[in-house]
Design a protein around this motif. Structure first.
Motif, mmCIF file in Angstrom:
data_model
loop_
_atom_site.group_PDB
_atom_site.id
_atom_site.type_symbol
_atom_site.label_atom_id
_atom_site.label_comp_id
_atom_site.label_asym_id
_atom_site.label_seq_id
_atom_site.Cartn_x
_atom_site.Cartn_y
_atom_site.Cartn_z
ATOM 1 N N ASP A 84 -61.176 -21.732 -25.290
ATOM 2 C CA ASP A 84 -60.566 -23.059 -25.297
ATOM 3 C C ASP A 84 -59.087 -22.924 -24.936
ATOM 4 O O ASP A 84 -58.289 -22.395 -25.721
ATOM 5 C CB ASP A 84 -60.734 -23.679 -26.687
ATOM 6 N N SER A 85 -58.706 -23.401 -23.770
ATOM 7 C CA SER A 85 -57.315 -23.271 -23.318
ATOM 8 C C SER A 85 -56.343 -23.995 -24.246
ATOM 9 O O SER A 85 -55.175 -23.597 -24.371
ATOM 10 C CB SER A 85 -57.165 -23.793 -21.886
ATOM 11 N N ARG A 86 -56.807 -25.032 -24.905
ATOM 12 C CA ARG A 86 -55.937 -25.776 -25.828
ATOM 13 C C ARG A 86 -55.543 -24.898 -27.011
ATOM 14 O O ARG A 86 -54.425 -24.997 -27.536
ATOM 15 C CB ARG A 86 -56.643 -27.039 -26.316
ATOM 16 N N TYR A 87 -56.445 -24.032 -27.442
ATOM 17 C CA TYR A 87 -56.145 -23.073 -28.512
ATOM 18 C C TYR A 87 -55.215 -21.980 -27.994
ATOM 19 O O TYR A 87 -54.194 -21.663 -28.606
ATOM 20 C CB TYR A 87 -57.442 -22.458 -29.034
ATOM 21 N N ARG A 88 -55.569 -21.413 -26.832
ATOM 22 C CA ARG A 88 -54.793 -20.292 -26.301
ATOM 23 C C ARG A 88 -53.363 -20.702 -25.959
ATOM 24 O O ARG A 88 -52.440 -19.883 -26.048
ATOM 25 C CB ARG A 88 -55.459 -19.704 -25.058
ATOM 26 N N ASP A 89 -53.160 -21.969 -25.585
ATOM 27 C CA ASP A 89 -51.816 -22.426 -25.232
ATOM 28 C C ASP A 89 -50.851 -22.363 -26.410
ATOM 29 O O ASP A 89 -49.633 -22.343 -26.231
ATOM 30 C CB ASP A 89 -51.867 -23.863 -24.706
ATOM 31 N N ASN A 90 -51.384 -22.367 -27.628
ATOM 32 C CA ASN A 90 -50.578 -22.181 -28.835
ATOM 33 C C ASN A 90 -49.489 -23.236 -29.004
ATOM 34 O O ASN A 90 -48.330 -22.931 -29.297
ATOM 35 C CB ASN A 90 -49.957 -20.772 -28.846
ATOM 36 N N ALA A 91 -49.888 -24.481 -28.813
ATOM 37 C CA ALA A 91 -48.982 -25.589 -29.148
ATOM 38 C C ALA A 91 -48.917 -25.727 -30.667
ATOM 39 O O ALA A 91 -49.590 -25.015 -31.411
ATOM 40 C CB ALA A 91 -49.489 -26.876 -28.503
ATOM 41 N N SER A 92 -48.111 -26.662 -31.129
ATOM 42 C CA SER A 92 -47.912 -26.800 -32.576
ATOM 43 C C SER A 92 -49.194 -27.187 -33.312
ATOM 44 O O SER A 92 -49.312 -26.962 -34.522
ATOM 45 C CB SER A 92 -46.824 -27.847 -32.855
ATOM 46 N N ASN A 93 -50.172 -27.750 -32.590
ATOM 47 C CA ASN A 93 -51.436 -28.140 -33.224
ATOM 48 C C ASN A 93 -52.566 -27.156 -32.909
ATOM 49 O O ASN A 93 -53.732 -27.531 -32.897
ATOM 50 C CB ASN A 93 -51.832 -29.562 -32.808
ATOM 51 N N ARG A 94 -52.203 -25.900 -32.651
ATOM 52 C CA ARG A 94 -53.217 -24.886 -32.355
ATOM 53 C C ARG A 94 -54.328 -24.854 -33.388
ATOM 54 O O ARG A 94 -55.509 -24.724 -33.057
ATOM 55 C CB ARG A 94 -52.568 -23.500 -32.281
ATOM 56 N N CYS A 95 -53.971 -24.971 -34.658
ATOM 57 C CA CYS A 95 -54.967 -24.875 -35.730
ATOM 58 C C CYS A 95 -56.022 -25.983 -35.630
ATOM 59 O O CYS A 95 -57.161 -25.791 -36.058
ATOM 60 C CB CYS A 95 -54.293 -24.931 -37.094
ATOM 61 N N TYR A 96 -55.625 -27.119 -35.076
ATOM 62 C CA TYR A 96 -56.593 -28.203 -34.897
ATOM 63 C C TYR A 96 -57.732 -27.740 -33.997
ATOM 64 O O TYR A 96 -58.908 -27.973 -34.286
ATOM 65 C CB TYR A 96 -55.909 -29.440 -34.301
ATOM 66 N N PHE A 97 -57.410 -27.083 -32.922
ATOM 67 C CA PHE A 97 -58.434 -26.646 -31.977
ATOM 68 C C PHE A 97 -59.226 -25.458 -32.523
ATOM 69 O O PHE A 97 -60.427 -25.328 -32.250
ATOM 70 C CB PHE A 97 -57.792 -26.325 -30.632
ATOM 71 N N CYS A 98 -58.570 -24.617 -33.295
ATOM 72 C CA CYS A 98 -59.287 -23.522 -33.952
ATOM 73 C C CYS A 98 -60.363 -24.074 -34.877
ATOM 74 O O CYS A 98 -61.538 -23.678 -34.818
ATOM 75 C CB CYS A 98 -58.305 -22.655 -34.733
ATOM 76 N N LYS A 99 -59.971 -25.003 -35.750
ATOM 77 C CA LYS A 99 -60.923 -25.563 -36.711
ATOM 78 C C LYS A 99 -61.964 -26.454 -36.031
ATOM 79 O O LYS A 99 -63.110 -26.528 -36.486
ATOM 80 C CB LYS A 99 -60.185 -26.355 -37.791
ATOM 81 N N THR A 100 -61.567 -27.116 -34.949
ATOM 82 C CA THR A 100 -62.537 -27.909 -34.192
ATOM 83 C C THR A 100 -63.666 -27.023 -33.694
ATOM 84 O O THR A 100 -64.856 -27.338 -33.842
ATOM 85 C CB THR A 100 -61.846 -28.599 -33.002
ATOM 86 N N ASN A 101 -63.301 -25.879 -33.104
ATOM 87 C CA ASN A 101 -64.312 -24.946 -32.618
ATOM 88 C C ASN A 101 -65.146 -24.382 -33.758
ATOM 89 O O ASN A 101 -66.372 -24.248 -33.640
ATOM 90 C CB ASN A 101 -63.646 -23.813 -31.829
ATOM 91 N N LEU A 102 -64.503 -24.063 -34.871
ATOM 92 C CA LEU A 102 -65.218 -23.501 -36.018
ATOM 93 C C LEU A 102 -66.238 -24.485 -36.577
ATOM 94 O O LEU A 102 -67.438 -24.164 -36.706
ATOM 95 C CB LEU A 102 -64.221 -23.116 -37.113
ATOM 96 N N TYR A 103 -65.789 -25.687 -36.916
ATOM 97 C CA TYR A 103 -66.686 -26.642 -37.575
ATOM 98 C C TYR A 103 -67.767 -27.159 -36.630
ATOM 99 O O TYR A 103 -68.906 -27.392 -37.061
ATOM 100 C CB TYR A 103 -65.882 -27.794 -38.178
ATOM 101 N N ASP A 104 -67.426 -27.318 -35.362
ATOM 102 C CA ASP A 104 -68.453 -27.745 -34.407
ATOM 103 C C ASP A 104 -69.520 -26.669 -34.254
ATOM 104 O O ASP A 104 -70.712 -26.984 -34.112
ATOM 105 C CB ASP A 104 -67.820 -28.070 -33.053
ATOM 106 N N ARG A 105 -69.113 -25.427 -34.254
ATOM 107 C CA ARG A 105 -70.085 -24.326 -34.155
ATOM 108 C C ARG A 105 -70.962 -24.276 -35.410
ATOM 109 O O ARG A 105 -72.187 -24.124 -35.326
ATOM 110 C CB ARG A 105 -69.340 -23.006 -33.967
ATOM 111 N N ILE A 106 -70.362 -24.426 -36.578
ATOM 112 C CA ILE A 106 -71.144 -24.416 -37.815
ATOM 113 C C ILE A 106 -72.156 -25.559 -37.810
ATOM 114 O O ILE A 106 -73.312 -25.392 -38.219
ATOM 115 C CB ILE A 106 -70.223 -24.515 -39.053
#
Length: 262
Positions: A84-106
């Motif tokens: 996910d490029s939005r995660y890799r870009d490491n903007a201030s809301n990086r954690c949002y995209f990390c958790k989005t990927n985590l919870y969607d996968r679960i």
């Protein structure tokens, strides 16, 4: 609920669930929640652990070991955040995209209610991941039970989880990378190697962080390292030289030092 013991508060919170899928990072909060919930009669628990370049290998090993000793039903998964490029870009809301990927996968793996190990202390920080959780109806039993970090450590001791209760705060390795610097698995591998090496030498319980900044690598040291500071700095310098990285120097530990708010 504050006139009730933390364990009783948590037990009451969990009364309303028959099944839970608990996202377990390997830290004291989620591990303690998983152990407590698993031991609660009538509650079926599945532990979900995301293995990733941003998760220390020792955290994954801890979850696997506890799964064996505690008898957990555990799934170790990949969540795809590095795709996910939005995660890799490491903007201030990086954690949002990390958790989005985590919870969607679960959610693709189970229909059960998803629970996190977030605690009361987390509400004092800017936590974009909590927004991703709210959008996906993730529950936070420790917050509902009004449990802070100290309560969780005490409960971990009551549960006999050994060294888990004394684990230092250990956010994901990506949190060591300054906002705006792209998240790279090679940087995270260096951070993990350096911190593991340093932790073997530092006194037990001492906080240390190997930070990736625009200027180079910075070593942050918490209280209690005055006698060891020179050695820790020397080791960090050597590791940086071996990896072809610039070592900027050491400074006092500052929580969230790499994070720049929007």
């Amino acid at each position: 609920m504050n006139d009730i013991a933390p364990a009783q508060r948590l037990d009451r919170v969990l009364d309303r669930f028959e099944q839970l899928a608990i996202a377990v990072s390997g830290g004291v909060d989620s591990v303690t929640l998983a152990a407590f919930a698993h031991r609660k009669p009538g509650l079926a628990v599945t532990v979900i652990h995301a293995a990733s370049p941003a998760v220390p290998e020792e955290a994954t090993a801890r979850v696997r070991g506890l799964s064996d000793t505690e008898g957990w039903t555990t799934l170790v998964i990949g969540t795809g955040e590095f795709e996910d490029s939005r995660y890799r870009d490491n903007a201030s809301n990086r954690c949002y995209f990390c958790k989005t990927n985590l919870y969607d996968r679960i959610r693709t793996l189970t229909p059960h209610v998803i629970a996190s190990g977030a605690n009361l202390d987390d509400l004092g920080d800017y936590r974009p991941g909590l927004l991703a959780a709210a959008e996906r109806q993730v529950v936070h039993p420790l917050i509902e039970a009004e449990m802070a970090k100290a309560d969780i450590r005490a409960l971990s001791r009551e549960l006999g989880l050994g060294s888990v209760a004394e684990l230092p705060a250990q956010p994901c390795l990506a949190s060591r990378v300054e906002t705006g610097i792209a998240i790279d698995a090679r940087d995270l591998a260096f951070i993990e190697k350096a911190e593991r090496h340093l932790a073997d030498i530092a006194a037990s319980g001492v906080t240390l962080r190997c930070r990736i900044t625009r200027s180079g690598v910075v070593l942050e040291l918490g209280d209690g390292v005055s006698a060891q500071k020179h050695l820790l700095v020397e080791i960090t310098q050597r590791l940086c030289a071996e990896a072809g990285r610039v070592f900027v120097g050491a400074r006092p530990y500052s929580r969230g030092a790499m994070f720049m708010r929007p």
